[in-house]
Scaffold this active site. Structure first.
Site, PDB file in Angstrom:
ATOM      1  N   HIS A  50      34.734  35.904  32.591  1.00 60.62           N
ATOM      2  CA  HIS A  50      35.423  37.176  32.362  1.00 60.62           C
ATOM      3  C   HIS A  50      35.269  37.537  30.888  1.00 60.62           C
ATOM      4  O   HIS A  50      35.102  36.659  30.032  1.00 60.62           O
ATOM      5  CB  HIS A  50      36.905  37.050  32.703  1.00 60.62           C
ATOM      6  CG  HIS A  50      37.189  36.936  34.166  1.00 60.62           C
ATOM      7  ND1 HIS A  50      38.452  37.101  34.679  1.00 60.62           N
ATOM      8  CD2 HIS A  50      36.380  36.664  35.221  1.00 60.62           C
ATOM      9  CE1 HIS A  50      38.415  36.946  35.988  1.00 60.62           C
ATOM     10  NE2 HIS A  50      37.168  36.672  36.344  1.00 60.62           N
ATOM     11  N   GLU A  52      37.400  38.379  28.643  1.00 60.44           N
ATOM     12  CA  GLU A  52      38.371  37.721  27.760  1.00 60.44           C
ATOM     13  C   GLU A  52      37.971  36.279  27.459  1.00 60.44           C
ATOM     14  O   GLU A  52      38.033  35.837  26.315  1.00 60.44           O
ATOM     15  CB  GLU A  52      39.773  37.705  28.390  1.00 60.44           C
ATOM     16  CG  GLU A  52      40.313  39.070  28.742  1.00 60.44           C
ATOM     17  CD  GLU A  52      40.075  39.469  30.185  1.00 60.44           C
ATOM     18  OE1 GLU A  52      41.011  40.040  30.783  1.00 60.44           O
ATOM     19  OE2 GLU A  52      38.967  39.233  30.728  1.00 60.44           O
ATOM     20  N   CYS A  80      43.811  38.852  34.154  1.00 63.77           N
ATOM     21  CA  CYS A  80      44.228  38.097  35.331  1.00 63.77           C
ATOM     22  C   CYS A  80      44.987  36.850  34.850  1.00 63.77           C
ATOM     23  O   CYS A  80      45.061  36.571  33.650  1.00 63.77           O
ATOM     24  CB  CYS A  80      43.007  37.700  36.163  1.00 63.77           C
ATOM     25  SG  CYS A  80      41.940  36.461  35.373  1.00 63.77           S
ATOM     26  N   CYS A  83      42.869  34.421  32.721  1.00 62.48           N
ATOM     27  CA  CYS A  83      42.658  34.895  31.354  1.00 62.48           C
ATOM     28  C   CYS A  83      43.950  34.888  30.554  1.00 62.48           C
ATOM     29  O   CYS A  83      43.945  34.558  29.364  1.00 62.48           O
ATOM     30  CB  CYS A  83      42.023  36.279  31.371  1.00 62.48           C
ATOM     31  SG  CYS A  83      40.318  36.252  31.993  1.00 62.48           S
TER      32      CYS A  83
END
Length: 146
Positions: A50, A52, A80, A83
């Site tokens: 992801h 992040e 999410c 993260c």
């Protein structure tokens, strides 16, 4: 909207052009960008890639430190839970995010990671920065996929 969120949106747009879900993230320390990333889950065949997570990894490598104390993270979508946990473990000082994610978010939706008694560090959280632009980018991306 802010120059750092503008850069995060640029990363999200680049991710979309690669066929990735358009989410971008930027790590800032002492007023300077030290890392930036867009989603790369498909390119890397890595569900943890992801924006992040990648930005945090790159910032940690840049600083030669697993803790990003005093750093801020700008991301186009509410993180999410995975993260949100990484942000906590990295000791990010402030989290700024654009669009909310009622379905998959882990900050103000879902698990609400920072509100849990097991959370050791919660960043200051600021929402709605670039919200319209972030949400529109996601809507356009998924509309093309349908």
């Amino acid at each position: 909207m802010g120059r750092f969120m503008d850069v995060a949106l640029s990363e999200a747009q680049a991710a979309a052009s690669r066929g990735e879900v358009p989410i971008g993230a930027v790590v800032v320390k002492d007023g300077a960008i030290i890392a930036r990333a867009g989603n790369e889950t498909r390119a890397l065949n890595d569900i943890t890639a992801h924006a992040e997570i990648l930005a945090i990894r790159r910032a940690s490598q840049f600083l030669c430190d697993e803790r990003l104390t005093g750093a801020d993270l700008y991301v186009t979508l509410e993180p999410c839970t995975m993260c949100a946990a990484a942000i906590s473990f990295a000791r990010i000082r402030r989290l700024y995010y654009g669009a909310e994610d009622p379905k998959g978010g882990g900050v103000h939706h879902g698990a609400r990671f920072y509100a849990q008694p097991t959370c050791h560090h919660a960043p200051e959280v600021y929402t709605g920065i670039g919200e319209v632009e972030s949400a529109e980018l996601l809507k356009e991306f998924f509309a093309k996929r349908r």
